[in-house]
Design a protein around this motif. Sequence first.
Motif, mmCIF file in Angstrom:
data_model
loop_
_atom_site.group_PDB
_atom_site.id
_atom_site.type_symbol
_atom_site.label_atom_id
_atom_site.label_comp_id
_atom_site.label_asym_id
_atom_site.label_seq_id
_atom_site.Cartn_x
_atom_site.Cartn_y
_atom_site.Cartn_z
ATOM 1 N N LYS A 1 4.949 18.334 -48.285
ATOM 2 C CA LYS A 1 6.272 17.708 -48.269
ATOM 3 C C LYS A 1 6.288 16.486 -47.357
ATOM 4 O O LYS A 1 6.892 15.450 -47.683
ATOM 5 N N ALA A 2 5.600 16.584 -46.209
ATOM 6 C CA ALA A 2 5.534 15.464 -45.275
ATOM 7 C C ALA A 2 4.793 14.275 -45.890
ATOM 8 O O ALA A 2 5.195 13.116 -45.733
ATOM 9 N N VAL A 3 3.718 14.576 -46.598
ATOM 10 C CA VAL A 3 2.958 13.505 -47.264
ATOM 11 C C VAL A 3 3.810 12.856 -48.349
ATOM 12 O O VAL A 3 3.862 11.624 -48.468
ATOM 13 N N SER A 4 4.497 13.658 -49.133
ATOM 14 C CA SER A 4 5.336 13.140 -50.217
ATOM 15 C C SER A 4 6.479 12.281 -49.679
ATOM 16 O O SER A 4 6.933 11.356 -50.353
ATOM 17 N N ALA A 5 6.934 12.599 -48.459
ATOM 18 C CA ALA A 5 8.041 11.847 -47.857
ATOM 19 C C ALA A 5 7.671 10.394 -47.591
ATOM 20 O O ALA A 5 8.547 9.539 -47.464
ATOM 21 N N THR A 6 6.381 10.095 -47.523
ATOM 22 C CA THR A 6 5.960 8.712 -47.301
ATOM 23 C C THR A 6 6.123 7.862 -48.558
ATOM 24 O O THR A 6 6.098 6.632 -48.492
ATOM 25 N N GLY A 7 6.247 8.525 -49.695
ATOM 26 C CA GLY A 7 6.385 7.799 -50.949
ATOM 27 C C GLY A 7 5.138 7.813 -51.791
ATOM 28 O O GLY A 7 5.165 7.469 -52.972
ATOM 29 N N TYR A 8 4.003 8.233 -51.200
ATOM 30 C CA TYR A 8 2.769 8.327 -51.972
ATOM 31 C C TYR A 8 2.786 9.623 -52.789
ATOM 32 O O TYR A 8 3.445 10.594 -52.432
ATOM 33 N N LYS A 9 2.018 9.638 -53.855
ATOM 34 C CA LYS A 9 2.030 10.781 -54.767
ATOM 35 C C LYS A 9 0.912 11.766 -54.456
ATOM 36 O O LYS A 9 -0.260 11.385 -54.418
ATOM 37 N N VAL A 10 1.292 13.006 -54.225
ATOM 38 C CA VAL A 10 0.299 14.075 -54.038
ATOM 39 C C VAL A 10 -0.203 14.496 -55.414
ATOM 40 O O VAL A 10 0.581 14.897 -56.279
ATOM 41 N N THR A 11 -1.515 14.426 -55.615
ATOM 42 C CA THR A 11 -2.092 14.760 -56.920
ATOM 43 C C THR A 11 -2.830 16.087 -56.926
ATOM 44 O O THR A 11 -3.018 16.692 -57.977
#
Length: 212
Positions: free
Chosen positions: A197-207
Amino acid sequence: MKTQENSLKSSGAPTEKIWLGTSLVAALGASLCCITPLVALVAGTTSSLAVSFSWLEPLRPYLIGLTTLVLAFAWYQKLMPSKQVDCDCKTNLKSNFMQSKTFLFLVSLFAAAMLAFPSYAQIFYPQLQGQQTTADKSNVQIVEIKIKGMTCAGCEGHVNSEVNKLAGILKVETSYADGNTLVKFDKTKTDVKQIEKAVSATGYKVTQVNLK
């Protein structure tokens, strides 16, 4: 004759401004995909702003080349001998700052700083450390999160700063070249979902998410 002289001196001004404007726009465009994540972090925004200009990354070499050529041409025009006007009129005209070598130098310096921005962007991100430095070995886990949308070292800093805000983070290593982040964490303090969730909050896409 004085009017003719004024006309000759000022005739190149609009063209020069267009060239310099072009170089600045190209220089900004070349690094905009790395500037916007920092703007997003400072402004406290998320998602689209951080990655909205990532499509410019493939064009970066061409924008760098355009900036270099335009500035080189501007300097050539500035340094080449000026044509003398055959008249008896006095030239007491004050030089326009925006047509001076000093202004061109400042524009060139700014353009160079923008072109090199991806190489030093990470220094503007908060150097946050995980809120926990040690943990029981039985509680330590490592997760690899594959990320799409990172284009420079500034993107790495963006991801690291967001993940390090979580409790229980022991270490974060992000690589835009590999398109991933490796997070070492205490599973009693946080979990994979929170990290994702923290990574996604940056705007980049978790694949992809892989527990080690």
